[in-house]
Enzyme design. Structure first.
Site, PDB file in Angstrom:
ATOM      1  N   SER A  64      66.525   5.124 -28.357  1.00  0.00           N
ATOM      2  CA  SER A  64      65.364   5.558 -27.585  1.00  0.00           C
ATOM      3  C   SER A  64      64.622   4.374 -26.973  1.00  0.00           C
ATOM      4  CB  SER A  64      64.399   6.341 -28.471  1.00  0.00           C
ATOM      5  OG  SER A  64      65.046   7.436 -29.063  1.00  0.00           O
TER       6      SER A  64
HETATM    7  N1  SAH Z   1      66.046   7.645 -32.812  1.00  0.00           N
HETATM    8  C1  SAH Z   1      67.339   7.331 -32.297  1.00  0.00           C
HETATM    9  C2  SAH Z   1      67.623   8.245 -31.132  1.00  0.00           C
HETATM   10  C3  SAH Z   1      69.048   8.531 -30.988  1.00  0.00           C
HETATM   11  S1  SAH Z   1      69.441   9.718 -29.745  1.00  0.00           S
HETATM   12  C4  SAH Z   1      67.424   5.875 -31.868  1.00  0.00           C
HETATM   13  O1  SAH Z   1      66.402   5.321 -31.499  1.00  0.00           O
HETATM   14  O2  SAH Z   1      68.499   5.298 -31.881  1.00  0.00           O
HETATM   15  C5  SAH Z   1      69.381  11.210 -30.662  1.00  0.00           C
HETATM   16  C6  SAH Z   1      70.307  11.350 -31.828  1.00  0.00           C
HETATM   17  O3  SAH Z   1      70.196  12.699 -32.282  1.00  0.00           O
HETATM   18  C7  SAH Z   1      71.780  11.135 -31.502  1.00  0.00           C
HETATM   19  O4  SAH Z   1      72.294  10.146 -32.350  1.00  0.00           O
HETATM   20  C8  SAH Z   1      72.418  12.499 -31.778  1.00  0.00           C
HETATM   21  O5  SAH Z   1      73.732  12.414 -32.306  1.00  0.00           O
HETATM   22  C9  SAH Z   1      71.444  13.086 -32.789  1.00  0.00           C
HETATM   23  N2  SAH Z   1      71.496  14.542 -32.884  1.00  0.00           N
HETATM   24  C10 SAH Z   1      71.640  15.466 -31.907  1.00  0.00           C
HETATM   25  N3  SAH Z   1      71.662  16.693 -32.418  1.00  0.00           N
HETATM   26  C11 SAH Z   1      71.521  16.570 -33.765  1.00  0.00           C
HETATM   27  C12 SAH Z   1      71.487  17.490 -34.849  1.00  0.00           C
HETATM   28  N4  SAH Z   1      71.600  18.791 -34.687  1.00  0.00           N
HETATM   29  N5  SAH Z   1      71.331  16.986 -36.094  1.00  0.00           N
HETATM   30  C13 SAH Z   1      71.219  15.659 -36.323  1.00  0.00           C
HETATM   31  N6  SAH Z   1      71.257  14.746 -35.341  1.00  0.00           N
HETATM   32  C14 SAH Z   1      71.408  15.195 -34.073  1.00  0.00           C
END
Ligand code: SAH
Length: 213
Positions: free
Chosen positions: A62
């Site tokens: 993010s």
């Molecule tokens: N906070 C993280 C954001 C990653 S993007 C960072 O700063 O790196 C969002 C993440 O949510 C992705 O890794 C994706 O795989 C995860 N995601 C999407 N749907 C999900 C679900 N149902 N359960 C758990 N994780 C999920």
């Protein structure tokens, strides 16, 4: 490896201050966290810019402003002793910032490879107050509920009911909601009522149902 990352991380914190982040705890965490360790080697030169970056498998780390903003909101609306659930561990960067602002974090990621990498990064940084699980975050984490705060870092069309059910009394859920147009939404639990407030427009990858290896 960036040798002068401390200076870069400090400059990033300064930029976020200029953009309106006021929590010293959050700014200190940004200034102390080596974000270059959360991205691929080829993107390290961009790791202290205020942008989201690809982390593989169609996912992103993010934007630092959004990480800081959501953490600051959680701190304002809950307390540092609140038990926090994060849905979407991704790179683990948001988890690392949360870990420096709250006592204990539970974080769920649906993609096993990302969860595994995030876990080893946090261990390397001696952040031992994050418990991680490879699972579908739509279900929350019932075994550790209720949570004082829940932060979702991927966007769903609607807030998953299981997450609302795992909020503690006066607990706060923060999540991007929407499809092509997304907004950050804050929901507060009061008894069996949920009071929601729509905040600014945001852009996140989608919350997808089901866990994968
Ligand atoms: N906070 C993280 C954001 C990653 S993007 C960072 O700063 O790196 C969002 C993440 O949510 C992705 O890794 C994706 O795989 C995860 N995601 C999407 N749907 C999900 C679900 N149902 N359960 C758990 N994780 C999920």
């Amino acid at each position: 490896m960036l040798t002068n990352y401390r200076r870069s991380a400090h400059q990033l914190a300064q930029l976020l201050y200029e953009q309106g982040i006021r929590s010293q705890k959050v700014l200190d965490a940004i200034a102390l966290t080596p974000r270059h360790l959360f991205v691929d080697d080829v993107l390290q030169h961009k790791s202290y810019q205020n942008t989201a970056l690809p982390i593989g498998l169609g996912q992103t780390i993010s934007q630092p402003f959004m990480v800081a903003r959501m953490t600051e909101l959680l701190l304002q609306l809950t307390s540092p002793s609140a038990k926090i659930l994060e849905i979407g561990t991704g790179s683990g960067y948001q988890s690392a910032i949360l870990a420096q602002c709250f006592e204990h974090i539970y974080s769920v990621e649906r993609i096993k490879a990302l969860q595994w990498q995030a876990k080893s990064r946090l261990q390397k940084l001696d952040l031992f107050n994050v418990t991680m699980k490879h699972a579908d975050g739509w279900q929350g984490w019932q075994a550790n509920a209720p949570f004082g705060g829940i932060i979702v870092t991927a966007a769903a069309a609607e807030i998953p009911q299981a997450l609302l059910a795992q909020l503690d009394e006066d607990g706060i859920l923060l999540s991007p909601i929407g499809d092509r147009e997304q907004h950050l939404v804050a929901v507060k639990r009061q008894g069996d009522s949920f009071i929601s407030e729509k905040l600014e427009a945001v852009k996140f990858v989608p919350l997808v149902a089901g866990a994968i290896d």
